[in-house]
Design a protein around this motif. Sequence first.
Motif, PDB file in Angstrom:
ATOM      1  N   PRO A  22       0.808  -1.228   0.000  1.00 20.27           N
ATOM      2  CA  PRO A  22       0.000   0.000   0.000  1.00 20.27           C
ATOM      3  C   PRO A  22       0.839   1.274   0.000  1.00 20.27           C
ATOM      4  O   PRO A  22       0.437   2.289  -0.564  1.00 20.27           O
ATOM      5  N   ASP A  23       2.017   1.231   0.644  1.00 21.98           N
ATOM      6  CA  ASP A  23       2.839   2.432   0.762  1.00 21.98           C
ATOM      7  C   ASP A  23       4.027   2.414  -0.203  1.00 21.98           C
ATOM      8  O   ASP A  23       4.980   3.182  -0.031  1.00 21.98           O
ATOM      9  N   ALA A  24       3.976   1.550  -1.223  1.00 23.47           N
ATOM     10  CA  ALA A  24       5.131   1.394  -2.115  1.00 23.47           C
ATOM     11  C   ALA A  24       5.337   2.639  -2.971  1.00 23.47           C
ATOM     12  O   ALA A  24       4.389   3.144  -3.570  1.00 23.47           O
ATOM     13  N   PRO A  25       6.577   3.146  -3.045  1.00 27.79           N
ATOM     14  CA  PRO A  25       6.860   4.280  -3.929  1.00 27.79           C
ATOM     15  C   PRO A  25       6.905   3.815  -5.379  1.00 27.79           C
ATOM     16  O   PRO A  25       6.983   2.607  -5.646  1.00 27.79           O
ATOM     17  N   PRO A  26       6.879   4.727  -6.329  1.00 23.65           N
ATOM     18  CA  PRO A  26       7.028   4.333  -7.738  1.00 23.65           C
ATOM     19  C   PRO A  26       8.346   3.592  -7.960  1.00 23.65           C
ATOM     20  O   PRO A  26       9.357   3.885  -7.329  1.00 23.65           O
ATOM     21  N   THR A  27       8.308   2.618  -8.843  1.00 24.20           N
ATOM     22  CA  THR A  27       9.487   1.824  -9.169  1.00 24.20           C
ATOM     23  C   THR A  27      10.160   2.393 -10.413  1.00 24.20           C
ATOM     24  O   THR A  27       9.499   2.624 -11.426  1.00 24.20           O
ATOM     25  N   ARG A  28      11.462   2.624 -10.325  1.00 22.72           N
ATOM     26  CA  ARG A  28      12.207   3.122 -11.480  1.00 22.72           C
ATOM     27  C   ARG A  28      12.653   1.924 -12.319  1.00 22.72           C
ATOM     28  O   ARG A  28      13.463   1.110 -11.890  1.00 22.72           O
ATOM     29  N   VAL A  29      12.110   1.818 -13.520  1.00 19.49           N
ATOM     30  CA  VAL A  29      12.421   0.710 -14.416  1.00 19.49           C
ATOM     31  C   VAL A  29      13.414   1.207 -15.470  1.00 19.49           C
ATOM     32  O   VAL A  29      13.090   2.077 -16.282  1.00 19.49           O
ATOM     33  N   LEU A  30      14.620   0.666 -15.458  1.00 20.11           N
ATOM     34  CA  LEU A  30      15.667   1.127 -16.357  1.00 20.11           C
ATOM     35  C   LEU A  30      15.485   0.550 -17.758  1.00 20.11           C
ATOM     36  O   LEU A  30      15.008  -0.581 -17.913  1.00 20.11           O
ATOM     37  N   PRO A  31      15.865   1.293 -18.777  1.00 20.14           N
ATOM     38  CA  PRO A  31      15.843   0.728 -20.126  1.00 20.14           C
ATOM     39  C   PRO A  31      16.836  -0.417 -20.219  1.00 20.14           C
ATOM     40  O   PRO A  31      17.909  -0.375 -19.615  1.00 20.14           O
ATOM     41  N   ASP A  32      16.457  -1.460 -20.971  1.00 16.97           N
ATOM     42  CA  ASP A  32      17.344  -2.623 -21.066  1.00 16.97           C
ATOM     43  C   ASP A  32      17.326  -3.283 -22.443  1.00 16.97           C
ATOM     44  O   ASP A  32      17.954  -4.330 -22.634  1.00 16.97           O
ATOM     45  N   GLY A  33      16.604  -2.702 -23.393  1.00 16.42           N
ATOM     46  CA  GLY A  33      16.527  -3.298 -24.723  1.00 16.42           C
ATOM     47  C   GLY A  33      15.581  -4.477 -24.821  1.00 16.42           C
ATOM     48  O   GLY A  33      15.482  -5.103 -25.871  1.00 16.42           O
ATOM     49  N   CYS A  34      14.869  -4.780 -23.735  1.00 12.43           N
ATOM     50  CA  CYS A  34      13.990  -5.943 -23.691  1.00 12.43           C
ATOM     51  C   CYS A  34      12.533  -5.562 -23.958  1.00 12.43           C
ATOM     52  O   CYS A  34      12.134  -4.400 -23.801  1.00 12.43           O
ATOM     53  N   LEU A  35      11.744  -6.549 -24.349  1.00 14.97           N
ATOM     54  CA  LEU A  35      10.295  -6.447 -24.380  1.00 14.97           C
ATOM     55  C   LEU A  35       9.744  -7.441 -23.374  1.00 14.97           C
ATOM     56  O   LEU A  35      10.321  -8.528 -23.183  1.00 14.97           O
ATOM     57  N   ASP A  36       8.634  -7.091 -22.713  1.00 11.86           N
ATOM     58  CA  ASP A  36       8.038  -7.958 -21.704  1.00 11.86           C
ATOM     59  C   ASP A  36       6.598  -8.293 -22.056  1.00 11.86           C
ATOM     60  O   ASP A  36       5.847  -7.427 -22.532  1.00 11.86           O
TER      61      ASP A  36
END
Length: 229
Positions: A22-36
Amino acid sequence: MYRERPAGVIDAAVLWASESRPDAPPTRVLPDGCLDLLWSSRSGLLVAGPDRTAQLSVSSPGERWRGVRLPPGVGPAVFGVPADELRDRRVPLDALWGRDAVRLTEQLGASPTAAALAAIAVDRLARGGGVDPLGPRVAALLAAGTTITATAAEVGLGPRALHRRSRTLFGYGPKTLARILRLHRALALARRGVGLAEVAARAGYADQAHLTRDVRDLAGVAPTTLLAR
């Protein structure tokens, strides 16, 4: 809470899962050249395209995520579209696969596993003729620090042809992919305790100031801030 492990069924692919507090801050997702290929308990099946810069991912409290991260060059063979059409985007899977995505959503049920998503990717690869071998080859060369000129020569392409094929396979040209892979090479060294000046030299930056500028450009924060997280 975030967990990941090798997928096993696709070379260099990663299975991952997360649940948002509930209190989680935004997650910084780094560029990696991948698709998910992603599943969200709120949004369903999604495709995350290749990013050029870090994205801040905001989840609803308690939202669950499952995903299979496809290594650079593999995603287009799974999703059936050039990677540059998905660049910097999060797209509902049904926008790409139509009724097939609806059918898969029903089959997966209310709480699919990351392994189930990987099985979907394996099936699509088999039906589509497999991975273009150029993608993993170019990515491996650039990840090792090979220059773009040498990479083009190694794979038997001219610079323009390499750029064109790279946009299709990775979402951007080889220069951008090389910068992104160099970022991850530098972070891996720093996380092993190597000082930033030595990281810069070993990862292929001109100096530590160049490293700092590049990390800020791609990740949005200074290296020290990124490494403290």
